[in-house]
Design a protein around this motif. Structure first.
Motif, short mmCIF file in Angstrom:
data_model
loop_
_atom_site.label_atom_id
_atom_site.label_comp_id
_atom_site.label_asym_id
_atom_site.label_seq_id
_atom_site.Cartn_x
_atom_site.Cartn_y
_atom_site.Cartn_z
N ILE A 188 0.84 -1.20 0.00
CA ILE A 188 0.00 0.00 0.00
C ILE A 188 0.87 1.25 0.00
CG2 ILE A 188 -1.71 1.29 1.33
CD1 ILE A 188 -2.77 -1.37 2.34
N SER A 189 1.90 1.26 0.85
CA SER A 189 2.72 2.47 0.93
C SER A 189 3.54 2.65 -0.33
CB SER A 189 3.61 2.39 2.16
OG SER A 189 4.30 1.18 2.18
N GLN A 190 3.94 1.53 -0.97
CA GLN A 190 4.72 1.67 -2.20
C GLN A 190 3.89 2.25 -3.34
OE1 GLN A 190 6.60 -2.00 -3.39
NE2 GLN A 190 7.99 -1.84 -1.68
N LYS A 191 2.66 1.76 -3.48
CA LYS A 191 1.85 2.17 -4.62
C LYS A 191 1.19 3.52 -4.34
CE LYS A 191 3.19 -1.28 -6.57
NZ LYS A 191 4.23 -1.18 -7.55
N LEU A 192 0.57 3.65 -3.18
CA LEU A 192 -0.18 4.88 -2.92
C LEU A 192 0.70 5.97 -2.33
CD1 LEU A 192 -3.45 3.27 -1.55
CD2 LEU A 192 -3.09 4.29 -3.78
N GLY A 193 1.82 5.57 -1.72
CA GLY A 193 2.72 6.58 -1.15
C GLY A 193 3.78 7.03 -2.13
N GLY A 194 3.88 6.38 -3.27
CA GLY A 194 4.81 6.80 -4.31
C GLY A 194 6.26 6.46 -4.03
N GLY A 195 6.55 5.88 -2.89
CA GLY A 195 7.93 5.47 -2.61
C GLY A 195 8.82 6.59 -2.12
N THR A 196 8.27 7.80 -1.90
CA THR A 196 9.14 8.86 -1.39
C THR A 196 9.25 8.82 0.13
OG1 THR A 196 7.24 10.31 -1.56
CG2 THR A 196 8.93 10.52 -3.26
N PHE A 197 8.39 8.05 0.79
CA PHE A 197 8.62 7.77 2.20
C PHE A 197 8.38 6.27 2.41
CE2 PHE A 197 4.28 9.13 1.62
CZ PHE A 197 3.55 8.17 2.26
N GLU A 198 8.99 5.75 3.45
CA GLU A 198 8.91 4.31 3.64
C GLU A 198 8.19 3.95 4.93
OE1 GLU A 198 12.60 2.24 3.46
OE2 GLU A 198 12.28 1.83 1.34
N LEU A 199 7.46 2.86 4.89
CA LEU A 199 6.99 2.26 6.13
C LEU A 199 7.88 1.07 6.42
CD1 LEU A 199 3.13 2.47 5.87
CD2 LEU A 199 4.78 4.13 6.64
N ILE A 200 7.72 0.52 7.64
CA ILE A 200 8.67 -0.50 8.06
C ILE A 200 8.59 -1.74 7.16
CG2 ILE A 200 7.26 -1.69 9.80
CD1 ILE A 200 10.88 -0.47 10.17
N GLY A 201 7.39 -2.01 6.62
CA GLY A 201 7.24 -3.15 5.71
C GLY A 201 8.10 -2.99 4.47
N ASP A 202 8.15 -1.75 3.94
CA ASP A 202 9.00 -1.49 2.76
C ASP A 202 10.46 -1.74 3.08
OD1 ASP A 202 6.95 -0.23 1.02
OD2 ASP A 202 6.88 1.18 2.68
N THR A 203 10.87 -1.26 4.27
CA THR A 203 12.26 -1.42 4.66
C THR A 203 12.63 -2.89 4.74
OG1 THR A 203 11.91 0.54 5.97
CG2 THR A 203 13.98 -0.59 6.28
N ILE A 204 11.75 -3.67 5.37
CA ILE A 204 12.03 -5.11 5.50
C ILE A 204 12.10 -5.73 4.12
CG2 ILE A 204 11.13 -7.30 6.34
CD1 ILE A 204 9.87 -5.77 8.64
N GLU A 205 11.15 -5.38 3.25
CA GLU A 205 11.13 -5.96 1.91
C GLU A 205 12.44 -5.65 1.18
OE1 GLU A 205 9.69 -4.06 -1.22
OE2 GLU A 205 9.33 -5.80 -2.46
N ARG A 206 12.88 -4.36 1.30
CA ARG A 206 14.08 -3.96 0.59
C ARG A 206 15.31 -4.70 1.11
NH1 ARG A 206 16.71 0.16 1.57
NH2 ARG A 206 15.07 1.10 2.80
N GLN A 207 15.34 -4.91 2.45
CA GLN A 207 16.47 -5.65 3.02
C GLN A 207 16.55 -7.04 2.39
OE1 GLN A 207 18.49 -4.09 4.78
NE2 GLN A 207 17.23 -2.33 5.28
N PHE A 208 15.40 -7.69 2.28
CA PHE A 208 15.44 -9.06 1.78
C PHE A 208 15.73 -9.10 0.29
CE2 PHE A 208 13.49 -9.92 5.84
CZ PHE A 208 14.11 -11.11 6.18
N VAL A 209 15.23 -8.11 -0.44
CA VAL A 209 15.49 -8.09 -1.88
C VAL A 209 16.98 -7.86 -2.14
CG1 VAL A 209 15.12 -6.79 -3.98
CG2 VAL A 209 13.19 -7.44 -2.59
N THR A 210 17.60 -6.97 -1.35
CA THR A 210 19.02 -6.71 -1.58
C THR A 210 19.91 -7.74 -0.89
OG1 THR A 210 18.98 -5.19 0.29
CG2 THR A 210 18.78 -4.23 -1.90
#
Lengths: 263, 450
Positions: free
Chosen positions: A204-226
């Motif tokens: 939700i935060s990635q699509k509706l928030g545009g990715g200019t701010f992060e929620l903790i779910g985004d951070t976790i996702e990015r950690q695992f992707v990288t």
């Protein structure tokens, strides 16, 4: 015999709940080479503002869900049984569509050049703001708030309303002094079921928030992707603990009166 | 009873492991009469997968299955799956138990995979169609001895803008600066992956995109941080919808994808920034984990055959490294028909060939608007730089600016809910104390009466 029947479930729980949890804990306290370290946990101080924002947004979303969801659940529960089925059906209908698709379509609807702006000729800007993320959370998780409250209210004895008015309650006090306390367990499970997915959401935060701010779910996702599994695991662990704490606080205040009206 | 439970668990475990092993074993190739599956792992929307004569497309995977059956009499089933970034593909390949027979990564990732010994050398004697590949795509820097890869597509990053909203003066310079133009705040999109996002800033600042000096990356980060407030978002595939619907007006993206977008919104225009831009090649490789080497080789050979390569080039809209495709008039016509934009008087506004190959259709030899230096490819970075860039990207993404109303509203909610909870707990305690005292009183009175 009951223990044989339980065996598959125990097996399931061990394999898919306990074991993964242990793996998360192990990863959180080791470095990529597998040696014990506290670095992952101490590095979490960089993410304090993200934790804060996630908590704030999901608190607001949960509260709005409660404000909207309680009256809705109450109205549904008090309507005729044949109408109740239709209402519940309508409430469940959006949930037949996958959450990701719903969120993505919400983005297409609300975008600056999206469907609503084009059709109405308006030019509001909401996608990319925190408001849009809150809106998305409310939209996606509202049924989780309504359903438990609905179940709870519809289970209350129909005579309770008569009894309350016989004992001198008007409509408002019936609601606040009798029905609300009786449906508290529904509210608690509704709040839990909205708060927990909201705080951990990333789509939700990635699509509706545009990715200019992060929620903790985004951070976790990015950690695992990288491939930074250890830091990701540490953040997940801390988030689980945070959720446990907030649930604990909630239970502390409600435990005693779960039985019903206080004498 | 407990004993039985443990036995049961043990049996289930054993079954599970056995079934795992079986499914691994069943992939072994090719006794005749049995269907063999070929696992192909590719970018999303990166292969012609529909039959559409009008646009010159056909389902090439189905085409390969039919072709292979006819040639060798063996049923092959292509299991096609997709990824979104090179890094996703790499993670899946290193971590998962699934074995892929074909992967199509980009240049720097191929370099990394070769360095990590993850690819099988190709038997070029069996690739009868290899002569189709243009000479300028042989012995590329990522595969200098030309052992492991066969080019699939190539292209460059450019800037897409909406000519309805962006003033001609602002695009005159054909510069990366457009992505930093504050006039269009809130309408600009940036890549949501570190490599491409950093490259936009590095080109703008005239830095080497493969720099091994951490301070270069720090400078780029400063640019990206300055850009963040005027961005609408960091996006991946959403870019298509956002640009088509004019939700956003400016973004950097791949030339081939621009053509796809422009087919739906003819106001979109495109240029290659004069400061230089990223140049990439995606190539087909066979990973070490492949279990069907021969079929995979045949698949590559089929894909560089004129028919499949033309359909793919027309579907994807990226430039083709396949000389046989470039030489065919059919491809030129269809590319023009599918992607070029004409106004009402039939004047050509956007020439697809010009965008992809930088020359008019009559001049067939490949060359770009300017000669791409090898410096414009991404190269595999040293581990130190990789870690450095990851942490910079981390700091860019985690820098949240929160509006005051979020703090105030959430604090108000928490305080009022807590206050309410404390108050009602207090009242409840008081009330139950009252009743307890009263009961005690009554009990005392009763005892006294007795």
């Amino acid at each position: 015999m009951s223990s044989i029947a339980a065996a598959p479930h125990i097996f399931w729980a061990i394999l898919f709940i306990v074991l993964p949890l242990l793996i998360v804990i192990v990863y959180a306290f080791t470095d990529p080479e597998g040696a014990f370290t506290l670095e992952n946990v101490t590095s979490l101080k960089d993410y304090v503002s993200i934790f804060g924002l996630s908590i704030e947004l999901s608190v607001i979303a949960t509260f709005i869900c409660l404000l909207v969801g309680y009256p809705l659940a109450y109205i549904i529960a008090r309507s005729k049984p044949q109408h109740q089925k239709i209402f519940i059906m309508l409430l469940m209908l959006p949930m037949w569509t996958n959450l990701l698709i719903r969120t993505y379509s919400l983005m297409a609807l609300l975008d600056d050049g999206g469907f609503i702006n084009t059709v109405l000729g308006t030019s509001f800007h909401i996608v990319g703001t925190k408001g849009a993320v809150i809106f998305g959370m409310v939209y996606d998780f509202l049924p989780y708030m309504v359903l438990p409250i609905y179940t709870c209210v519809s289970k209350i004895d129909k005579h309770m309303w008569e009894v309350a008015s016989d004992l001198g309650c008007n409509t408002v006090t019936t609601l606040t002094k009798v029905i609300l306390p009786l449906s508290l367990s529904g509210i608690i499970s509704g709040v839990t079921m909205v708060f927990v997915p909201s705080i951990s959401t990333f789509y939700i935060s990635q699509k509706l928030g545009g990715g200019t701010f992060e929620l903790i779910g985004d951070t976790i996702e990015r950690q695992f992707v990288t491939g930074a599994y250890n830091v990701g695991a540490a953040i997940s662990l801390v988030m689980m603990i945070l959720i446990l704490i907030s649930l604990g606080i909630m239970n502390y205040f409600t435990e005693e009166n779960e039985g019903g009206i206080v004498p | 009873m407990k004993f039985i439970k443990y036995i049961l668990i043990f049996i289930i475990c054993t079954l599970l492991f056995c079934s795992c092993n079986n499914s691994d074993g069943s992939d072994t190739p090719a006794s005749s009469g049995k269907t063999v599956s070929l696992n192909v792992y590719n970018w999303g929307e990166y292969i012609s997968d529909e039959d559409d004569e009008e646009y010159g497309l056909f389902d090439v995977n189905a085409g390969f299955e039919a072709y292979y059956k006819e040639k060798y009499g063996v049923e092959v089933k292509v299991n096609y799956s997709t990824y979104a970034t090179n890094e996703d593909m790499y993670a899946k390949l290193t971590n998962s138990a699934v074995s892929y027979d074909i992967v199509i990564p980009s240049d720097y990732m191929i370099q990394k995979m070769i360095a990590n010994d993850m690819l099988l050398p190709l038997d070029f004697s069996k690739l009868t169609n290899y002569s189709n590949i243009s000479d300028s795509f042989k012995n590329m820097y990522y595969d200098p001895e030309n052992l492991y890869s066969v080019p699939y597509t190539y292209g460059m990053v450019g800037i897409i803008y909406n000519s309805e909203f962006v003033k001609p003066d602002d695009v005159k310079g054909e510069s990366w600066e457009l992505l930093w133009n504050e006039k269009y705040a809130g309408k600009i999109l940036q890549f949501n992956n570190p490599r491409d996002a950093f490259a936009t800033a590095m080109y703008k600042e005239g830095l080497n995109i493969n720099s091994s000096d951490p301070s270069d990356w720090d400078k780029a980060l400063a640019e990206l941080k300055a850009q963040k407030p005027i961005l609408q978002g960091y996006v991946n595939d959403e870019i298509f919808n956002k640009m088509k619907s004019a939700s956003a007006w400016i973004s950097a993206y791949f030339a081939g994808d621009y053509l796809t977008m422009a087919a739906d919104n003819t106001d979109l225009r495109f240029y290659y920034p004069t400061e230089g831009t990223n140049y990439f090649v995606d190539a087909m490789c066979i990973p070490k984990t492949s279990k069907n080497y021969d079929i995979a080789l045949e698949y590559i050979n089929y894909m560089i055959g004129v028919e499949a390569a033309t359909a793919n080039a027309l579907y994807i809209g990226y430039a083709s490294p396949n000389q046989a495709v470039l030489d065919s008039d059919y491809y030129k016509e269809m590319l023009d028909y599918n992607y070029s934009i004409y106004d009402d008087e039939d004047n050509c506004l956007v020439d697809a060939w010009d965008i992809l190959y930088g020359k008019t259709k009559d001049e067939a030899n490949i060359s770009y608007p300017y000669n791409p230096a090898y410096e414009d490819y991404y190269k595999d970075e040293s581990i130190d730089i990789q870690t450095h860039v990851t942490s910079l990207w981390e700091s860019l993404k985690t820098e949240n600016s929160t509006e005051l109303w979020v703090h105030i509203t959430s604090a108000a909610i928490v305080i009022s809910v807590l206050g309410f909870a404390i108050r009602s707990t207090y009242i409840r305690k008081k009330r139950s104390k009252f009743y307890r005292d009263r009961d005690r009183e009554i009990r005392k009175q009763k005892q006294a009466q007795k």
